[in-house]
Scaffold this active site. Sequence first.
Site, PDB file in Angstrom:
ATOM      1  NE  ARG A 100      -3.096  -7.774  -4.291  1.00 24.65           N
ATOM      2  CZ  ARG A 100      -3.880  -8.172  -3.319  1.00 24.65           C
ATOM      3  NH1 ARG A 100      -3.449  -8.191  -2.096  1.00 24.65           N
ATOM      4  NH2 ARG A 100      -5.102  -8.570  -3.549  1.00 24.65           N
ATOM      5  CG  HIS A 152      -1.936  -1.026   1.304  1.00 24.43           C
ATOM      6  ND1 HIS A 152      -2.056  -1.862   2.387  1.00 24.43           N
ATOM      7  CD2 HIS A 152      -2.902  -1.391   0.433  1.00 24.43           C
ATOM      8  CE1 HIS A 152      -3.064  -2.695   2.184  1.00 24.43           C
ATOM      9  NE2 HIS A 152      -3.593  -2.431   0.998  1.00 24.43           N
ATOM     10  CE  LYS A 175     -11.381  -6.808   1.811  1.00 30.33           C
ATOM     11  NZ  LYS A 175     -10.166  -6.052   1.592  1.00 30.33           N
ATOM     12  CB  SER A 207      -4.485  -6.808   4.364  1.00 34.59           C
ATOM     13  OG  SER A 207      -3.944  -5.570   3.975  1.00 34.59           O
TER      14      SER A 207
END
Length: 168
Positions: free
Chosen positions: A95, A21, A45, A133
């Site tokens: 990514r 990040h 989430k 994460s």
Amino acid sequence: MTMASRIALYPGTFDPITFGHLDIIERAQTLFDEVVVGVAAQSTKVPVFPLAERVRLVELSVAALPHRVRVLPFHALTVDFAKELGIHAIIRGLRAVSDFEFEFQLALMNRKIAPAIETVFLVPRDSFIYLSSSLIKEICRLGGSVSCFVPKPVEEALHNTLAAKFTD
């Protein structure tokens, strides 16, 4: 005639913020005069850290960056938050190819809702392309070191929080 500031919004849950990040934020700083890191309250989430703690950890993590970075929590649609701040660019990190489909769909949906706001995709450095994460939380939860993935304050917060949850 004065030129308007170019401000970008980099939204996310940042649960927790990672070196990947931070790499995206640094890349965005080369393109924009200011980067607003929007820490999202709402998510599908269930975050490990409450919103205020995620904001605090992002603030600690970006403090040493050379250009203007603001960290703000938000509770709305990302495009509505961007409009509220007068921002016309949203930064999204990619990514891998697996990220592209979701991010592309999200960008098209945002364009439909707010045509004046552009999405800018940035790719992190190769050494951070695999970071997630979720994976970092799992490594920490199982007692592994995450020092090469997250800043020191984040590592400490993860160990304190996940160790407490793991032993309960």
